[in-house]
Design an enzyme around this catalytic site. Structure first.
Site, short mmCIF file in Angstrom:
data_model
loop_
_atom_site.label_atom_id
_atom_site.label_comp_id
_atom_site.label_asym_id
_atom_site.label_seq_id
_atom_site.Cartn_x
_atom_site.Cartn_y
_atom_site.Cartn_z
N ILE A 131 0.14 -5.59 14.11
CA ILE A 131 0.53 -5.38 12.72
C ILE A 131 -0.48 -6.04 11.79
CG2 ILE A 131 2.41 -5.50 11.05
CD1 ILE A 131 3.20 -4.04 13.62
N HIS A 156 0.84 -1.21 0.00
CA HIS A 156 0.00 0.00 0.00
C HIS A 156 0.87 1.25 0.00
CE1 HIS A 156 -2.52 -3.09 2.01
NE2 HIS A 156 -3.51 -2.51 1.37
N VAL A 170 7.44 -20.88 21.53
CA VAL A 170 7.82 -20.21 22.78
C VAL A 170 6.75 -20.50 23.83
CG1 VAL A 170 8.16 -17.98 23.89
CG2 VAL A 170 9.15 -18.43 21.64
#
Lengths: 525, 424
Positions: free
Chosen positions: A376, A67, A206
């Site tokens: 994000i 974008h 994790v």
């Protein structure tokens, strides 16, 4: 069998290192961007990924868009990093062997942007639609730092995109908008990091952190512990849970699903040349996304989407009948004659927004050495270079070496793609190795050697989907009907496993459940 | 690259259509016939069709798929036809230039005097019928599953739901059962079976496998491997009826939801396609719209009997040979288009140019009908008529008509189905 430290379990587990200068949690496009950038300063970088390949979360299921930032709210971190990321992209992908195509974005203003029956005098309405709104879009973008925007007349819109609705009245063209294969980029970044000393551990989840005296000391995984005083949390939809494990949280990720329809590229090539989106006034958007669009993929398939639906389950990559209908309905207006019958696939990805809907990037105040890179969602792919740059700044402040390495290798060699070569080059390869002449996937023209190369690449492909992301096997119109058994046989041969151990995408996804006669009680492997 | 070769005829695809066409071309006098096959062996789909039911028309015998194929393979080998296996055609142009690749020859080019297209068809996938849900391992098309089991010796599922009652779906219901897998049921969106009646009886009834008509799969569950599917009843418009959903645990969904002729190469060469068949428009010589390019078998339209594939192949091969031996000089007469009339979905060939021999027309009906009469009208005159107790979409009909060697100009040929009720 491990190469350069990469060691998926299926290739025999390699021990985790006892310590590392920097540990990045998450092998998506963000984690791999940060890892690659970090190797410019130190080879002592470890990436941990719980899936069997990199790019297995949001990074594999988005619309491949770089974008420009024109769709973002002014003043957000998102917009700032998007605009900068877009401008950094050509340099960012240099040497990776992944193509960035700047095909541009066409924003179409249509009759329904301001409906006729709204009571506005027609002259005033057309003045708004053809002049003021396009000028406003351009001004908004320029204000954000986007260059090269230009207003198009109705005729110019049709010249650029003949398949757009006759309801179009004007347009704005944004030439900076780009496309890049998000998983190919992620794989290339991970490999480039490994070439420069990083180690990527797949199938490594994790489970906690050791935090002492307010500082991170070690990362605990299902395969042991790695001491490190620098940790980047780039774990996408799981970023809140991972941050909470360290006591460095305080934000919540609410997964939001997006579905996209994908069309046969032989039918839809050139159907739209740029990304095409309809301009909607604030309040006209029906969903919490920028509204999506019609665009070619990096490989030339037409894609329509995405939807935006809040979901409970972070693994919810399903698509409902209503979503498919919604997409068809939405784009029926913008592209009245789009070729429905050429639909070959639909996929869905889960975005990772925070409640604030902005990126959350920063060093934790509670835990020293712990950096969150969270929230994000789109335009995350476009922002990746700028996000990595920002995170590197934070890491330098926390002690990552500042001096660029003189021995940093700027090139990640990309394996040849048979379908993209000239006949002369093809023949040279077949003479070198006849496997280059054995076409495995007939729809996408992928040869045996490309599959073998993918399996033995730096980040090795150890299952069907991983091979598919690297070579396009099974991505065409037959969707693997003709080639799945051949790809599975090559995987089994190259990995030294039985074909019934071959998976679609890692543990729990076997392609075959047994050998013939086995269910009768008489079969043997 | 080595010099461009110019065979008299190149046949693309060595399934029943390609084998038959290559043989016919050879037997009609062409010395230099080349057969290109992308698989590692000849026979196309037949080697995996280990059930019987092949050959009743061509050989007056009931054979298995491999047996049927072998009869042609033996003859192809005896006839000295050049066969290239593992060979993928990369490009075909309208001027008949072919680019292909295989591990032995590398990339090579051919400029044959004629081409016969015999690429067969592929299976429709889950996305083409838009089944929502997840994308786990265990969603597979019936023909691909058949290959897994019968050729590779691998089981793609153990507790299976089959969507679609086309012939391959029915045959695979039986095949899975014989392999010790459990077939929970066969679901069919239409209100009638999609396959031949004999297959419904022999593959489902004989094994107590339920057939659920007017049902479809509306969701696929399971993130990694199929865990279940939701099946739902549909209304007369084929829309799922809310409230009738049922979750069926299974580890595989097998799809038999239709076949699509593989015409990507035909499109490259500019061959005109018929939207109704998704295959090339052909005339009675199986000649396509492109000069010197012929087509036969399932690439033209999906047949349900291999015997009929063979018949079209022989016609195409013979026509290609005639074309080459005449030096490509025969003037093609302007065609008369065959119209698909009442309750006829499509007709092959679509065009007729010459009327000096009997016309053979293959067609499929749109919906089942009882006490029906199929007929061929040539300029309004009924030249063929046949009564049937029942006509059904899965069962292709072949009709012959002799226009009486007419050199006269014909205007219209229509194939249609009429019922006694209507005629009364």
């Amino acid at each position: 069998m491990a190469r350069n430290g990469v060691s998926p379990l299926s290739l025999g587990p390699e021990k985790l290192p006892s310590r590392a200068g920097l540990v990045v949690v998450g092998g998506g496009v963000i984690g791999c961007s940060i890892a690659r950038e970090a190797t410019r300063y130190t080879p002592d970088v470890v990436v941990l990924e719980k899936e069997s390949d990199v790019a297995c979360g949001t990074s594999k299921a988005n619309n491949a868009e770089v974008h420009s930032g024109i769709g973002e709210d002014a003043g957000t971190l998102k917009q700032k990093l998007n605009v900068r990321g877009n401008q950094m992209y050509d340099e960012f992908v240099r040497g990776l062997g992944v193509e960035l195509k700047r095909q541009g974005l066409l924003i179409v203003v249509t009759q329904r942007t301001i409906p006729r029956d709204g009571g506005m005098p027609e002259e005033e309405r057309m003045e708004l639609l053809t002049r003021k709104i396009p000028a406003g879009i351009v001004a908004y973008g320029e204000n954000a730092g986007i260059r090269g925007l230009r207003i198009l007349s109705r005729d110019e819109v049709f010249r650029m995109e003949p398949n757009v609705t006759r309801e179009a009245v004007a347009g704005v063209f944004d030439p900076t908008y780009g496309l890049i294969s998000p998983y190919k980029l992620t794989i290339a970044l991970a490999e480039h990091a490994v070439i420069n000393g990083a180690r990527v551990f797949l199938d490594t989840e994790v489970t906690g952190f050791r935090v002492e005296d307010g500082a991170v000391r070690a990362v605990v995984t299902n395969r042991g512990e790695i001491e490190s005083s620098l940790v980047v949390n780039a774990s996408g939809v799981f970023a809140d849970e991972v941050a909470d494990m360290a006591g460095a949280g305080g934000f919540k990720i609410h997964p939001r699903k997006g579905a996209t329809l994908l069309f046969d590229r032989q039918v839809t090539a050139e159907y739209v040349r740029s990304s095409v989106a309809e301009f909607r006034l604030p309040g006209q958007r029906t969903t919490q996304s920028k509204g999506g669009g019609a665009m070619p993929t990096a490989e030339g398939n037409l894609q329509l989407g995405p939807t935006a639906i809040e979901v409970e389950d972070k693994y919810d990559t399903s698509i409902s009948a209503e979503e498919i209908e919604e997409i068809f309905e939405r784009f029926h207006y913008l592209l009245p004659d789009f070729p429905r019958d050429a639909l070959i696939s639909a996929f869905s990805g889960v975005r990772a927004p925070t409640l604030e809907e902005d990126f959350v990037i920063g060093a934790s105040e509670a835990v020293r050495g712990f950096v969150n890179v969270a929230g994000i969602q789109s335009p995350g792919l476009a922002s990746a270079p700028a996000i990595a740059e920002m995170v590197l700044g934070i890491l330098h402040d926390l002690g990552l070496p500042r001096e660029p390495r003189p021995d940093f290798d700027p090139v990640r060699p990309a394996p040849p793609k048979f379908s993209e070569l000239s006949n002369r080059e093809r023949n040279r390869l077949v003479r070198e190795d006849p496997r280059w002449g054995n076409v495995i996937c007939r729809c996408e023209t992928v040869t045996e050697m490309e599959v073998v190369n993918a399996i033995h690449s730096i980040i090795p492909a150890t299952n069907m989907d991983a091979v598919k992301r690297r070579t396009r096997t099974g991505m065409g119109r037959c969707q693997g009907g003709f080639c799945h058994n051949r790809v599975a046989a090559i995987l089994a041969r190259e990995l030294g496993i039985h074909v019934t151990e071959v998976t679609k995408d890692g543990e729990g996804s076997p392609v075959f459940l047994g050998v013939a006669k086995e269910f009768l009680g008489g079969g043997t492997r | 690259m080595s010099a461009v070769r110019r065979p008299q005829c190149v046949v693309i695809g060595a399934g029943p259509a390609g084998l038959g066409a290559a043989l016919a071309a050879r037997e009609a006098g062409l010395g230099d016939v080349m057969l290109l096959e992308r698989d590692f062996e000849l026979g196309g789909i037949l080697p995996q069709c280990i059930h019987d039911g092949f050959g009743s028309i061509v050989f007056d015998q009931v054979l298995t798929g491999p047996q049927y194929a072998q009869r042609f393979i033996d003859r192809v080998e005896a006839a000295g036809i050049e066969v290239k296996l593992n060979t993928m055609v990369l490009e075909m142009r309208g001027d008949r230039r072919i680019t292909a690749v295989n591990p032995r020859d590398g990339v090579f080019e051919l400029e044959p005097a004629s081409i016969v297209l015999a690429m067969g068809c592929r299976e429709r996938t889950r996305h083409q019928v838009m089944i929502p849900g997840y994308r786990p391992a265990g969603v597979i098309c019936a023909g691909a599953a058949q290959r897994d089991i019968n050729i590779e010796g691998l089981m793609p599922g153990r507790r299976v739901v089959i969507l679609g009652s086309g012939d391959i779906g029915l045959i695979m219901a039986r095949r899975f059962t014989l392999e010790g897998a459990e077939v929970e049921g066969v679901y069919e969106i239409m209100d009638h079976p999609g396959g031949l009646t004999r297959n419904v009886v022999q593959c489902l009834h004989d094994y107590d496998i339920p057939l659920h008509l007017s049902h479809t799969v509306t969701f696929i569950h399971g993130r990694k491997r199929v865990e279940a599917v939701t099946v739902t009843r549909v209304d007369e418009n084929l829309k799922p009826i809310k409230g009738t959903e049922r979750r069926v645990p299974c580890d595989a969904l097998v799809l038999s939801v239709g076949l699509i002729p593989e015409n990507e190469l035909s499109k490259q060469a500019g061959v005109e396609l018929d939207p109704l068949t998704a295959g090339p428009v052909v005339d009675e010589r199986m000649h396509t719209s492109v000069d010197g390019i012929f087509a036969c078998g399932n690439v033209v339209c999906v047949f349900d009997l291999v015997d009929w594939v063979t018949q079209t192949a022989e016609r195409a091969g013979r026509s290609a040979a005639e074309y080459v031996l005449e030096g490509g000089r025969r003037k093609r007469r302007p065609p008369v288009r065959v119209t698909a009339g009442r309750n006829v979905k499509f007709v092959v060939p679509q065009l007729l140019r010459e009327f000096d021999r009997e016309i053979e027309l293959f067609f499929r009906v749109e919906h089942p009908e009882r006490a029906a009469r199929t007929r061929v009208l040539v300029d309004g005159e009924e030249l063929y008529s046949r009564k049937a107790k029942m006509v059904r979409p899965p069962e292709m009909v072949k009709a012959g008509a002799d226009p009486g060697g007419a050199r006269r100009e014909l205007e219209n040929i229509t194939v249609e189905v009429v019922t006694e009720e209507e005629e009364a």
